[in-house]
Design an enzyme around this catalytic site. Structure first.
Site, PDB file in Angstrom:
ATOM      1  N   GLU A  95       0.845  -1.202   0.000  1.00 16.09           N
ATOM      2  CA  GLU A  95       0.000   0.000   0.000  1.00 16.09           C
ATOM      3  C   GLU A  95       0.878   1.250   0.000  1.00 16.09           C
ATOM      4  O   GLU A  95       1.997   1.233   0.521  1.00 16.09           O
ATOM      5  CB  GLU A  95      -0.928  -0.077   1.237  1.00 16.09           C
ATOM      6  N   ASP A  96       0.353   2.330  -0.558  1.00 13.59           N
ATOM      7  CA  ASP A  96       1.134   3.573  -0.616  1.00 13.59           C
ATOM      8  C   ASP A  96       1.208   4.286   0.731  1.00 13.59           C
ATOM      9  O   ASP A  96       2.284   4.649   1.193  1.00 13.59           O
ATOM     10  CB  ASP A  96       0.546   4.524  -1.684  1.00 13.59           C
ATOM     11  N   ASP A  99      -3.440   6.115   6.767  1.00  9.54           N
ATOM     12  CA  ASP A  99      -3.847   7.328   7.469  1.00  9.54           C
ATOM     13  C   ASP A  99      -4.690   6.876   8.684  1.00  9.54           C
ATOM     14  O   ASP A  99      -4.138   6.481   9.703  1.00  9.54           O
ATOM     15  CB  ASP A  99      -4.613   8.170   6.437  1.00  9.54           C
ATOM     16  N   PHE A 148      -0.762  16.624   3.980  1.00  8.18           N
ATOM     17  CA  PHE A 148      -1.287  15.978   2.777  1.00  8.18           C
ATOM     18  C   PHE A 148      -0.170  15.864   1.743  1.00  8.18           C
ATOM     19  O   PHE A 148       0.395  16.867   1.311  1.00  8.18           O
ATOM     20  CB  PHE A 148      -2.467  16.765   2.207  1.00  8.18           C
ATOM     21  N   ARG A 161       0.159  11.828  -9.485  1.00  6.89           N
ATOM     22  CA  ARG A 161       0.663  10.477  -9.209  1.00  6.89           C
ATOM     23  C   ARG A 161       1.993  10.219  -9.906  1.00  6.89           C
ATOM     24  O   ARG A 161       2.774   9.375  -9.476  1.00  6.89           O
ATOM     25  CB  ARG A 161      -0.342   9.429  -9.710  1.00  6.89           C
TER      26      ARG A 161
END
Ligand code: IMP
Ligand code: MG
Length: 173
Positions: A95-96, A99, A148, A161
């Site tokens: 997974e990137d 959060d 963010f 991206r």
């Protein structure tokens, strides 16, 4: 929108990817890995990481979404799922960014019901201070503050991206 200077440069990213791959290779030693990338965000990290993983390895993907613009909607929708049975397999989720943990928790629960032999998680960025559900992350690239971020697969409204580095995105005033 203002893209800040890189939080992690291409070189820092690649060094970390190789470090993570070494740990994973040590832990799995010759076992077949089913590497499951979570799309879209993990596509760049995933393709960099699997290049450094020793075989035998098979690739698959899940596409889900939980985000509306820059905040979590708290609701997870699966758009594409692994097609093969995962029963008895060593599954590594890639997974990137994590959060609140809501998305990954939901997907892990879903996969656990299919009785994999093992289920581990590898996440490139960890916003630990934002966690609402405490799920085990086996391999973490970098812990980051509550900012963010974009780039290296990670988006804002599906943009940015393609940046080869990771930056903080500031809303211009
Ligand atoms: P969680 O369910 O709150 O853990 O959210 C995880 C997902 O939210 C990630 O897979 C990303 O798609 C997205 N996300 C979380 N933080 C950021 C960020 O800083 N930038 C872009 N997307 C983010
Ligand atoms: Mg993601």
């Amino acid at each position: 929108m203002v893209i800040g200077k890189p939080l992690f440069t291409e070189d820092q990213i690649q060094t970390k990817v190789e470090e993570l791959a070494r740990k994973i290779n040590d832990d799995y030693k010759g076992r077949d890995i089913l590497a499951v990338g979570l799309l879209k965000g993990a596509f760049m990290f995933y393709s960099d990481l699997v290049r450094h993983l020793n075989g035998p390895l098979t690739v698959d993907f899940i596409m889900s979404s939980s985000y509306v613009s820059d905040r979590s909607s708290g609701k997870v929708t699966v758009h594409y799922d692994i097609r093969e049975p995962i029963t008895g397999k060593d599954v590594l989720i890639i997974e990137d960014i994590i959060d609140t943990g809501i998305s990954l928790n939901y997907l892990l629960e879903r996969l656990r019901q299919r009785s994999p032999k093992s289920l581990k998680t590898c996440v490139f960025l960890d916003k630990r201070c934002r966690r609402e559900i405490d799920i085990p992350i086996d391999y973490v690239g970098f812990e980051i503050p509550d900012e963010f971020v974009i780039g290296y697969g990670i988006d804002y409204n599906d943009q940015f991206r393609n940046l080869p580095y990771i930056s903080i995105l500031k809303k211009s005033t």
